[in-house]
Motif scaffolding. Structure first.
Motif, PDB file in Angstrom:
ATOM      1  N   GLN A 223      84.103  72.127  29.551  1.00 45.22           N
ATOM      2  CA  GLN A 223      83.493  71.833  30.786  1.00 45.22           C
ATOM      3  C   GLN A 223      83.440  73.186  31.390  1.00 45.22           C
ATOM      4  O   GLN A 223      82.598  73.389  32.330  1.00 45.22           O
ATOM      5  CB  GLN A 223      84.302  70.746  31.504  1.00 45.22           C
ATOM      6  CG  GLN A 223      83.904  69.244  30.949  1.00 45.22           C
ATOM      7  CD  GLN A 223      84.678  68.209  31.745  1.00 45.22           C
ATOM      8  OE1 GLN A 223      85.813  68.019  31.753  1.00 45.22           O
ATOM      9  NE2 GLN A 223      83.850  67.786  32.757  1.00 45.22           N
ATOM     10  N   ASN A 224      84.788  73.835  31.649  1.00 48.27           N
ATOM     11  CA  ASN A 224      84.452  75.109  32.160  1.00 48.27           C
ATOM     12  C   ASN A 224      83.457  76.115  31.555  1.00 48.27           C
ATOM     13  O   ASN A 224      82.891  76.875  32.303  1.00 48.27           O
ATOM     14  CB  ASN A 224      85.923  75.640  31.882  1.00 48.27           C
ATOM     15  CG  ASN A 224      87.085  75.032  33.007  1.00 48.27           C
ATOM     16  OD1 ASN A 224      86.700  74.662  33.628  1.00 48.27           O
ATOM     17  ND2 ASN A 224      88.175  75.302  32.611  1.00 48.27           N
TER      18      ASN A 224
ATOM     19  N   LYS B 270      77.284  68.112  43.543  1.00 46.27           N
ATOM     20  CA  LYS B 270      78.396  67.577  43.172  1.00 46.27           C
ATOM     21  C   LYS B 270      78.735  66.271  44.241  1.00 46.27           C
ATOM     22  O   LYS B 270      79.193  65.269  43.877  1.00 46.27           O
ATOM     23  CB  LYS B 270      79.465  68.539  43.863  1.00 46.27           C
ATOM     24  CG  LYS B 270      81.021  67.991  43.608  1.00 46.27           C
ATOM     25  CD  LYS B 270      81.857  69.514  43.976  1.00 46.27           C
ATOM     26  CE  LYS B 270      82.025  70.379  42.838  1.00 46.27           C
ATOM     27  NZ  LYS B 270      83.093  71.372  42.981  1.00 46.27           N
TER      28      LYS B 270
ATOM     29  N   SER C 218      91.568  58.972  32.794  1.00 42.36           N
ATOM     30  CA  SER C 218      90.757  60.401  32.606  1.00 42.36           C
ATOM     31  C   SER C 218      90.142  60.466  31.323  1.00 42.36           C
ATOM     32  O   SER C 218      88.990  61.164  31.279  1.00 42.36           O
ATOM     33  CB  SER C 218      91.913  61.248  33.302  1.00 42.36           C
ATOM     34  OG  SER C 218      92.032  61.031  34.549  1.00 42.36           O
TER      35      SER C 218
ATOM     36  N   LEU D  97      93.235  68.148  29.460  1.00 36.72           N
ATOM     37  CA  LEU D  97      92.536  68.551  30.984  1.00 36.72           C
ATOM     38  C   LEU D  97      93.339  69.660  31.584  1.00 36.72           C
ATOM     39  O   LEU D  97      94.627  69.580  31.317  1.00 36.72           O
ATOM     40  CB  LEU D  97      92.604  67.318  31.750  1.00 36.72           C
ATOM     41  CG  LEU D  97      91.485  66.035  31.389  1.00 36.72           C
ATOM     42  CD1 LEU D  97      91.798  64.793  32.317  1.00 36.72           C
ATOM     43  CD2 LEU D  97      90.235  66.704  31.524  1.00 36.72           C
TER      44      LEU D  97
ATOM     45  N   ASN E 249      92.419  71.296  37.348  1.00 34.44           N
ATOM     46  CA  ASN E 249      91.199  70.856  37.839  1.00 34.44           C
ATOM     47  C   ASN E 249      90.804  69.709  37.453  1.00 34.44           C
ATOM     48  O   ASN E 249      89.594  69.202  37.955  1.00 34.44           O
ATOM     49  CB  ASN E 249      90.167  72.028  37.957  1.00 34.44           C
ATOM     50  CG  ASN E 249      90.801  73.445  38.493  1.00 34.44           C
ATOM     51  OD1 ASN E 249      91.523  73.233  39.640  1.00 34.44           O
ATOM     52  ND2 ASN E 249      90.555  74.417  37.935  1.00 34.44           N
ATOM     53  N   GLY E 250      91.326  69.146  36.238  1.00 35.57           N
ATOM     54  CA  GLY E 250      90.758  67.693  35.605  1.00 35.57           C
ATOM     55  C   GLY E 250      89.261  68.314  34.830  1.00 35.57           C
ATOM     56  O   GLY E 250      88.409  67.295  34.654  1.00 35.57           O
ATOM     57  N   GLN E 251      89.258  69.348  34.348  1.00 36.06           N
ATOM     58  CA  GLN E 251      88.151  69.513  33.348  1.00 36.06           C
ATOM     59  C   GLN E 251      88.847  70.187  31.908  1.00 36.06           C
ATOM     60  O   GLN E 251      89.742  70.623  31.973  1.00 36.06           O
ATOM     61  CB  GLN E 251      87.376  70.794  34.047  1.00 36.06           C
ATOM     62  CG  GLN E 251      86.303  69.992  34.872  1.00 36.06           C
ATOM     63  CD  GLN E 251      85.317  71.051  35.627  1.00 36.06           C
ATOM     64  OE1 GLN E 251      85.631  72.408  35.714  1.00 36.06           O
ATOM     65  NE2 GLN E 251      84.417  70.547  35.562  1.00 36.06           N
TER      66      GLN E 251
ATOM     67  N   SER F 135      84.484  66.223  37.105  1.00 30.12           N
ATOM     68  CA  SER F 135      86.235  66.571  37.113  1.00 30.12           C
ATOM     69  C   SER F 135      86.549  65.216  37.412  1.00 30.12           C
ATOM     70  O   SER F 135      85.980  64.245  37.935  1.00 30.12           O
ATOM     71  CB  SER F 135      86.665  67.650  38.090  1.00 30.12           C
ATOM     72  OG  SER F 135      86.214  67.191  39.531  1.00 30.12           O
ATOM     73  N   THR F 136      88.055  64.927  37.014  1.00 29.56           N
ATOM     74  CA  THR F 136      88.644  63.767  36.799  1.00 29.56           C
ATOM     75  C   THR F 136      90.332  64.246  37.298  1.00 29.56           C
ATOM     76  O   THR F 136      90.516  65.354  37.210  1.00 29.56           O
ATOM     77  CB  THR F 136      88.461  62.799  36.119  1.00 29.56           C
ATOM     78  OG1 THR F 136      88.965  61.634  36.162  1.00 29.56           O
ATOM     79  CG2 THR F 136      89.169  63.668  34.516  1.00 29.56           C
TER      80      THR F 136
END
Length: 624
Positions: free
Chosen positions: A111-112, A162, A527, A102, A105-107, A519-520
């Motif tokens: 995911q990006n 979101k 996570s 991750l 940003n928690g991704q 996101s987490t």
């Protein structure tokens, strides 16, 4: 007496010469133009065929222009659909990657990538040819899909995806992070787990419980709200004994918790080894282990399932009617299931009141009739299950998403919310299914959590007024292909329309939005498990399943239209050559024949001039 002179211009000979001159002029024009005449009157008796042929040629020219324009649209649409396929493959490859590192940003990187590909997909769906949007159905002047930023982040007055996903996660997790489950120890030797509210669409739903715990009593799952309990009855279980609990998650998937009794608590729960032995300590260990396992499941798989379901609530325009059944004859507090009968004698697993022979249910104008037995066609046996009824309703509505029963609630899905209309001659039995008002109609998505705080909400409500509408094009009934039609021959039309809310496109857009938006916490305890569970679901969502529409199916449809136009164009080319031959035969002047006629007339004219010259020199003296 005087003798008048001979008037050449009024003489028969002069008239003949003028006629020959006119013929020569006409023949010269025919030789230079290749046409019999410059007006219809001079074309002869076959000109009627030429006029009809020319009209058909004009039609063919118009069809040719139409085919050319339609081909431009189809080629652009096909290019766009190929781009969607590439986007799907890119995101699916990333989601299937096991790397779950991750960023701040928690991704993950995948995911990006998905977030960027979502923007690309929105751009593709807003493709235009001229001023016509290709994926808006009949609303060709309307942008097909809202701007990517508005869809995800919302506007000043409407929530985006979101926000919808965040409130859904809060509603599914609940205030305690236990997936809306309540865990207690009614006695020192027992453990009980219950859903917090009967009929709530949120959180974990208890599906089944099994046990090999020596001396233990397992009760449930049953009741309203559904609960189960395990009582050790003052007895220590044996090493290796197991308790298994199955839960249904909001996206319809099922997961299981397995707790094994062992001398040590690693991965399970410890059997009390104190002297003297106290089984109540074992019960406490079981309670702690079960609590830990439920929290882990809630904060990993449930969070992922919640994100997927939020995507369905926001994007899925296959609308639904949701009913919460009130009664089960076998056990009034117990929830119904797909196997629950539509009629039965107490204490059978059936709704109460139920349907009887002669009752009817009318779905979108089609009537289903209940009979005692031997049902055929649009008939149902009174003892059939709720699932059988739902399947019959799905056949009538033609929904692309089968209706379901989840957490004791019936969801009737439809691809066209505007047309869903269900009534019954037995309103009491319909009420037993959870539909208290008639006619039953569909709620138009998006669906939103019904109250605040979301962690204690118990309903989903229509959020159309407060939520961004992602699809802006035509969403009326009928095939998307029929939203653009063109006549390409006298008796041939083609359909080549497309809509961004078609099932294959919508499912892909939805899955990519879920993956790219979620996101987490970069350092959270759960996570990694959240992203792993979500990645698995996204990979599955982007994998083509039997019976589902595919992007390739849309391409096949428009390719068939293109082939139809190609065949029509071939026929028209042949017809054009034949028609031109008919026109040429009726209107053309053969140059060899014209030249021969000109030569003959020139000779005749020369002879006429010679005679005229001699006559012009004639006097009375010479005449006498």
């Amino acid at each position: 007496m005087s003798i008048s002179s001979i008037n050449y211009s009024s003489s028969v000979l002069g008239s003949q010469i003028r006629n020959i001159n006119q013929q020569l002029t006409d023949l010269s024009t025919q030789l230079s133009t290749g046409k019999l005449s410059q007006n219809y009157s001079g074309m002869g008796t076959n000109e009627g065929f030429a006029i009809a042929g020319r009209a058909q040629l004009s039609n063919i020219a118009a069809y040719t222009d139409t085919i050319t324009n339609v081909n431009v649209s189809i080629n652009l649409a096909n290019t766009a659909l190929q781009s969607l396929t590439k986007i799907r493959n890119t995101v699916q490859t990333g989601s299937a990657n096991t790397a779950q590192d991750l960023n701040v940003n928690g991704q993950t990187v995948a995911q990006n990538t998905a977030a960027a590909q979502f923007g690309s997909m929105v751009g593709v769906l807003n493709t235009q040819t001229g001023n016509r949007y290709l994926f808006s159905g009949t609303a060709v002047n309307t942008q097909s899909v809202a701007d990517a930023g508005d869809i995800i982040n919302g506007t000043t007055t409407q929530a985006g995806f979101k926000a919808v996903m965040a409130e859904r996660q809060a509603a599914d997790l609940g205030a305690t992070g236990m997936g809306r489950l309540v865990q207690t120890q009614p006695t020192p030797s027992s453990v009980q787990v219950s859903e917090d509210v009967a009929g709530s669409p949120f959180g974990l739903k208890i599906k089944a419980v099994s046990s090999t715990l020596t001396g233990a009593t397992v009760t449930g799952p049953s009741g309203s709200p559904v609960s189960f309990s395990v009582d050790l009855n003052g007895t220590n279980p044996s090493n290796g004994d197991k308790l298994s609990v199955q839960f249904t998650l909001p996206d319809g998937t099922t997961e299981q918790i397995d707790l094994t009794a062992t001398p040590t608590p690693l991965g399970s729960f410890a059997i009390d080894a104190s002297v003297p032995v106290n089984p109540n300590n074992t019960a406490a260990n079981l309670n702690t282990a079960l609590n830990t396992a439920i929290k882990k499941l809630s904060n990993t798989s449930l969070v992922a399932a919640s994100a997927v379901t939020a995507g369905d609530n926001f994007f899925n325009t296959a609308s639904s009617a949701i009913g919460t059944p009130k009664s089960n004859q076998a056990a009034p507090p117990a929830p119904i299931s797909g196997a629950t009968a539509l009629f039965g004698t107490s204490p059978s697993d059936s709704i109460s009141p139920g349907f009887v022979a002669g009752d009817t249910i009318t779905v979108n104008g089609t009537t289903l009739t209940f009979v005692s037995s031997g049902a055929t066609g649009n008939q149902l046996n009174v003892g059939d299950s709720i699932q059988t009824l739902m399947s019959k309703i799905d056949q009538i509505t033609g929904t692309s998403k089968p209706s379901t029963i989840h957490g004791g609630s019936i969801t009737i899905n439809t691809d066209d919310a505007a047309t869903l209309n269900i009534t019954s001659s037995n309103t009491g039995a319909l009420g037993s299914l959870g539909f208290s008002t008639t006619p039953v109609t569909a709620t138009q998505p998006p669906l939103r959590v019904g109250s605040s705080p979301a962690s204690s909400a118990t309903t989903l409500v229509n959020g159309s007024a407060t939520t961004v509408k992602w699809y802006l094009g035509n969403d009326g009934p009928g095939s998307p292909r029929s939203t653009a039609m063109a006549r390409v021959d006298d008796s041939v039309t083609v359909q080549y329309g497309a809509q961004a809310d078609e099932d294959a496109i919508r499912r892909q857009l939805q899955a990519i939005a879920v993956f790219g938006t979620f996101s987490t916490s970069p350092t959270g305890q759960y996570s990694g498990g959240q992203v792993s569970a979500l990645s698995l679901r996204v990979t599955q969502a982007l994998t083509q399943q039997p019976g589902q529409q595919r992007i390739e199916d849309i391409q096949t449809d428009i390719a068939m239209a293109q082939n139809t136009m190609k065949d029509a164009s071939t026929r028209q080319t042949q017809a054009k050559a034949q028609l031109q031959t008919i026109i040429d035969q009726a209107e053309s002047a053969p140059p060899d024949q014209v030249a021969s006629e000109i030569l003959a007339l020139q000779n005749a004219l020369q002879a006429s001039y010679q005679v005229t010259s001699k006559l012009a020199q004639l006097s009375l003296v010479k005449f006498l």
